[in-house]
Scaffold this motif. Structure first.
Motif, PDB file in Angstrom:
ATOM      1  N   GLY A 153       0.803  -1.214   0.000  1.00 30.57           N
ATOM      2  CA  GLY A 153       0.000   0.000   0.000  1.00 30.57           C
ATOM      3  C   GLY A 153       0.834   1.262   0.000  1.00 30.57           C
ATOM      4  N   ARG A 174      -4.687   6.430  -3.853  1.00 33.52           N
ATOM      5  CA  ARG A 174      -4.379   5.291  -2.997  1.00 33.52           C
ATOM      6  C   ARG A 174      -4.052   4.045  -3.812  1.00 33.52           C
ATOM      7  NH1 ARG A 174     -10.502   4.005  -0.759  1.00 33.52           N
ATOM      8  NH2 ARG A 174     -11.429   3.541  -2.765  1.00 33.52           N
ATOM      9  N   SER A 175      -3.353   3.114  -3.168  1.00 32.23           N
ATOM     10  CA  SER A 175      -2.977   1.867  -3.814  1.00 32.23           C
ATOM     11  C   SER A 175      -2.960   0.768  -2.763  1.00 32.23           C
ATOM     12  CB  SER A 175      -1.594   1.994  -4.467  1.00 32.23           C
ATOM     13  OG  SER A 175      -1.109   0.749  -4.885  1.00 32.23           O
ATOM     14  N   LYS A 176      -3.155  -0.464  -3.186  1.00 30.83           N
ATOM     15  CA  LYS A 176      -3.007  -1.600  -2.284  1.00 30.83           C
ATOM     16  C   LYS A 176      -2.027  -2.621  -2.862  1.00 30.83           C
ATOM     17  CE  LYS A 176      -7.362  -3.685  -3.979  1.00 30.83           C
ATOM     18  NZ  LYS A 176      -8.671  -4.214  -3.554  1.00 30.83           N
ATOM     19  N   ASP A 216      -1.874  -8.308  -4.417  1.00 33.39           N
ATOM     20  CA  ASP A 216      -2.323  -7.075  -3.771  1.00 33.39           C
ATOM     21  C   ASP A 216      -2.991  -7.363  -2.435  1.00 33.39           C
ATOM     22  OD1 ASP A 216      -1.392  -5.702  -5.915  1.00 33.39           O
ATOM     23  OD2 ASP A 216      -3.351  -5.140  -6.719  1.00 33.39           O
ATOM     24  N   HIS A 271      -7.184  -4.613   1.166  1.00 39.47           N
ATOM     25  CA  HIS A 271      -7.716  -3.308   1.543  1.00 39.47           C
ATOM     26  C   HIS A 271      -6.682  -2.214   1.291  1.00 39.47           C
ATOM     27  CE1 HIS A 271     -10.507  -5.919   3.759  1.00 39.47           C
ATOM     28  NE2 HIS A 271     -11.346  -4.902   3.727  1.00 39.47           N
ATOM     29  N   TYR A 272      -7.173  -0.980   1.122  1.00 41.20           N
ATOM     30  CA  TYR A 272      -6.321   0.188   1.040  1.00 41.20           C
ATOM     31  C   TYR A 272      -5.982   0.672   2.459  1.00 41.20           C
ATOM     32  CZ  TYR A 272      -8.285   0.296  -3.691  1.00 41.20           C
ATOM     33  OH  TYR A 272      -8.683  -0.037  -4.954  1.00 41.20           O
ATOM     34  N   TYR A 273      -4.919   1.464   2.561  1.00 45.11           N
ATOM     35  CA  TYR A 273      -4.538   2.104   3.827  1.00 45.11           C
ATOM     36  C   TYR A 273      -4.431   1.107   4.973  1.00 45.11           C
ATOM     37  CZ  TYR A 273      -5.679   6.431   1.349  1.00 45.11           C
ATOM     38  OH  TYR A 273      -5.715   7.458   0.438  1.00 45.11           O
ATOM     39  N   GLY A 283      -7.680  -1.191   7.511  1.00 48.51           N
ATOM     40  CA  GLY A 283      -7.753  -0.669   6.155  1.00 48.51           C
ATOM     41  C   GLY A 283      -9.179  -0.360   5.751  1.00 48.51           C
ATOM     42  N   GLN A 333     -12.996  -0.285  -1.427  1.00 50.25           N
ATOM     43  CA  GLN A 333     -13.162   0.677  -2.507  1.00 50.25           C
ATOM     44  C   GLN A 333     -14.163   1.768  -2.152  1.00 50.25           C
ATOM     45  OE1 GLN A 333     -11.421   0.437  -5.472  1.00 50.25           O
ATOM     46  NE2 GLN A 333     -12.241   2.433  -6.045  1.00 50.25           N
ATOM     47  N   SER A 390      -8.796   2.372   9.760  1.00 48.73           N
ATOM     48  CA  SER A 390      -7.732   2.364   8.757  1.00 48.73           C
ATOM     49  C   SER A 390      -6.675   3.397   9.117  1.00 48.73           C
ATOM     50  CB  SER A 390      -8.301   2.666   7.365  1.00 48.73           C
ATOM     51  OG  SER A 390      -8.759   4.006   7.295  1.00 48.73           O
ATOM     52  N   GLU A 439     -11.986   7.578   2.850  1.00 47.14           N
ATOM     53  CA  GLU A 439     -10.786   8.311   2.504  1.00 47.14           C
ATOM     54  C   GLU A 439     -10.995   9.817   2.382  1.00 47.14           C
ATOM     55  OE1 GLU A 439      -9.254   7.991  -1.459  1.00 47.14           O
ATOM     56  OE2 GLU A 439     -11.077   7.050  -2.143  1.00 47.14           O
TER      57      GLU A 439
END
Length: 730
Positions: free
Chosen positions: A593, A601-603, A634, A637-639, A654, A657, A686, A708
């Protein structure tokens, strides 16, 4: 013959023999070697071939059944000072059989870095506080065994069977000859096995009785060995009396008088206890519970009077490393001179390096000499304290590694119990955190409180209290421990808000921030920072070009032990990144991430070997340079937040989407190439800050409960601080 079914669910799948490692040692049944299970390096103990070769099937079955009995017994034991049993496995056909007749089981346990015997042999002077800690750990483990239901007597307690973690936590091992005492069973046996110098007199007779006092006697030998740093060989049972001209019998205390007489200074307080444990009469010896209480009291008094500020063992290791490097450079230099006599009178590059190393070695030896002259109550080491964020030195004798996070979670026998700690002074999310000497430092975060992002907060684990340090002069930098010193790396200057390359170090004496380490080559805010051994890696981060935020992909490395400057390496990040928190796991740098070049953002998950980074030189990467990054599956989850010093990798919390947060704690499996849920937070959140404080506990700090959107994140940011500890499911 024996099969996996005989172990009733204890058989492990996917255990891999580590071929490039030497034999680790030998136990009561067989040799011990390294294996890899679920990405974690573990210790495996097999049956001695001599016990099963050239014997009949009946004898083989008896040996295997005895080995299985030890495995079943170990599977019921759960204590931080008793070696952790993970399960058994059967090697592939041909690798662990008996003349083609059967496959033999192999016991899998947690990996330890040293034994008490080896530690004492390698170090001329071990600080007293480490000695107190080791004997206290052994007494706690022994107390657990004796109070087990039914009680367990070890019967072979010696320094060889006391193993140590990288932070000198002692654990009792090798229960191959231990006995369970049942209420309706006889307590007599044939002559007891074990190490003669540590065995009580009742164990060395025919048909002796065994019980907890046997281990108490052996424990006294452990104390003598640890504090004297000599193997406590007792004298003969009798000696000649010149006055009476007769041979007289000696008590067990008299047989060890020379070692008791050497227990002076801080150790003298334990002498009466050791003498009681050595009593000839088992009924007179104290219980192990009473022993624990008295050692705890002595340890508390010593620790209270002895501030820990000098790391003697690490200094020894650094001196040894420098000596080895000097010897190697001398050998190489001699070869260069032989091949080219014309340059005989010129100082070669090797000569220069040799002189530099000699200078550094002399400095270390001076520091070591100083530490030996400091009064005992002032000399101590940080190695047995909570210092997972602190760099260590790799030597040829002892490899210091951070222990894996909660290895027993792999077997599914544990869950995480959460305990509320003191709240943060201000709400915080997306912050950076580091730990040293039972103090947790947090900075570089976002907060709805304007001044909070400028602060460096410190949490004392012992007092459960938050405080704050003086302002460093730059915010959104990354707190990190370099060479045992708290440092803030990069960020924005508080006065101008310009992105900086400043590296500030906190001086505890003057309570000010100084320039101890060189500044970065490039300005950057909120980069990824990680330390492994003597190297600090700073990667990515943001900077402004023509008032536009640009996310970077370059990497700088500092060798803090050599006090050199930062060096830009040829390998770049797989993509430009900022606001990510890498870790080192299994000698790989791991990223999960980040915020990419589009500030989105990225995971994504990537890893690369640590050596590829540090050995890549100062040449710039080009389009033709082959990538060495490995793209992993991946994260879900993000963050999400990576747990430091975890192997296999573990992520916490995290959001998905839609911005919905999760409480999931997930572990990455190399075999499945996926993230598997292993436990959960107490609540969904998160962008938490997270740090491991030992091998089965993590502290989770702050975070946010909503999506987010920045306004949502600020409104839902938390002051919550919780401690998660692995707990056995009954």
């Amino acid at each position: 013959m024996a099969s996996g079914d005989d172990f009733q669910g204890l058989v492990l799948k996917g255990v891999i023999r580590v071929r490039n490692r030497q034999e680790l040692g030998r136990g009561s049944y067989g040799r011990v070697y390294a294996v890899k299970y679920c990405g974690t390096i573990c210790a495996a103990k097999e049956i001695h071939s001599i016990l099963v070769e050239e014997v009949g099937d009946v004898e083989i079955i008896r040996t295997v059944e005895s080995f299985m009995k030890e495995c079943r017994q170990c599977s019921t034991l759960r204590h931080p000072n008793v070696i952790q049993f993970l399960g058994v496995y059967y090697p592939s056909v041909g690798a662990g059989g008996v003349q083609g007749r059967m496959r033999l089981p192999v016991m899998v346990m947690e990996m330890m870095v040293d034994s008490l015997t080896s530690l004492v042999d390698k170090h001329e002077k071990i600080p007293d506080h480490i000695k107190f800690s080791i004997v206290h750990d052994v007494s706690l483990g022994l107390c657990y065994l004796h109070n087990h239901d039914p009680p367990i007597v070890h019967r072979d307690l010696s320094p060889n069977n006391v193993l140590l973690t990288a932070h000198h936590v002692a654990k009792i091992s090798d229960l191959g000859v231990a006995k369970v005492i049942k209420a309706d069973s006889r307590k007599t046996m044939t002559k007891a096995p074990g190490t003669a110098d540590f065995m009580p007199p009742e164990a060395l007779t025919d048909n002796p009785e065994y019980g907890p006092p046997m281990d108490v006697f052996s424990f006294a030998g452990i104390v003598l060995h640890t504090f004297n740093q000599k193997w406590p060989h007792p004298t003969e049972l009798v000696q000649y009396d010149c006055k009476t001209r007769k041979m007289v019998a000696l008590s067990e205390v008299e047989r060890r008088q020379q070692y008791l007489d050497k227990m002076r200074g801080e150790a003298e307080v334990l002498r009466p206890l050791v003498e009681e444990c050595l009593d000839y009469d088992p009924a007179v010896r104290p219980t192990i519970k009473a022993v624990c209480e008295r050692i705890q009291l002595s340890k508390d008094v010593y620790m209270k009077e002895s501030p820990q500020d000098i790391d003697v063992i690490t200094l020894h290791q650094q001196v040894e490393q420098k000596d080895n490097e000097i010897d190697q450079l001398r050998s190489e230099n001699d070869q260069v001179k032989t091949e080219n006599e014309l340059q005989k009178r010129q100082m070669t590059e090797k000569d220069i390096q040799n002189e530099q190393l000699k200078f550094e070695n002399d400095q270390l030896k001076q520091q070591l000499s100083f530490s030996r002259n400091v009064p005992a109550q002032q000399v101590a080491s940080q190695l047995n304290r909570v210092t997972l964020g602190r760099p260590t030195t790799k030597t040829s004798q002892l490899k210091i590694e951070a222990p894996p996070l909660m290895p027993a979670l792999i077997s599914g026998r544990y869950h995480i119990k959460w305990t509320q700690l003191a709240n943060l002074p201000a709400p915080m999310f997306s912050a950076y955190v580091t730990v040293q000497d039972k103090k947790v430092y947090i900075a570089g975060g976002n907060s709805p409180v304007d001044d909070a992002k400028h602060q460096v907060y410190v949490y004392d684990v012992n007092t459960d209290h938050w405080d704050q340090l003086p302002l460093s002069g730059h915010y959104w930098g990354v707190p990190h421990i370099i060479g045992g010193k708290l440092t803030i790396i990069g960020g924005r200057l508080s006065a101008t808000k310009m992105v900086t390359n400043k590296v500030s170090t906190f001086d505890e004496t003057s309570q000010t921030w100084t320039s101890h380490f060189p500044d970065l080559l490039s300005v950057r805010t909120r980069p990824g920072v990680v330390t492994h051994l003597e190297h600090v890696i700073v990667a990515g981060g943001g900077k402004y070009v023509n008032n536009t935020l640009v996310v970077q992909d370059d990497i700088e490395v500092l060798n803090w032990m050599r006090n050199s400057n930062w060096q830009k390496v040829s390998i770049n990040l797989p993509v430009p990144m900022a606001s990510f928190k890498p870790i080192i796991t299994d000698d790989h740098l791991l990223i999960v991430g980040n915020v990419d070049v589009h500030i989105s953002r990225s995971k994504s998950a990537y890893k690369i070997t640590f050596d590829d980074i540090t050995r890549s030189g100062d040449q710039q990467q080009t389009s033709d340079t082959p990538t060495k990054w490995i793209t992993m599956t991946d994260a879900t989850h993000y963050y999400t937040a990576l747990v430091s010093s975890s192997s296999p990798p573990v992520v916490v919390g995290g959001q998905d989407q839609s911005g919905t947060t999760t409480s999931d704690i997930k572990m990455y499996g190399d075999s499945s190439k996926s993230w598997k849920n292993i436990s959960s937070l107490s609540s969904a959140r998160s962008e938490v800050a997270i740090v491991a404080v030992n091998n089965n506990a993590i502290i989770v700090i702050g975070g946010c409960t909503k999506g987010e959107n920045k306004d949502n994140a600020k409104s839902s940011s938390l002051t919550t601080v919780e401690l998660g500890q692995a707990q056995l499911i009954h």
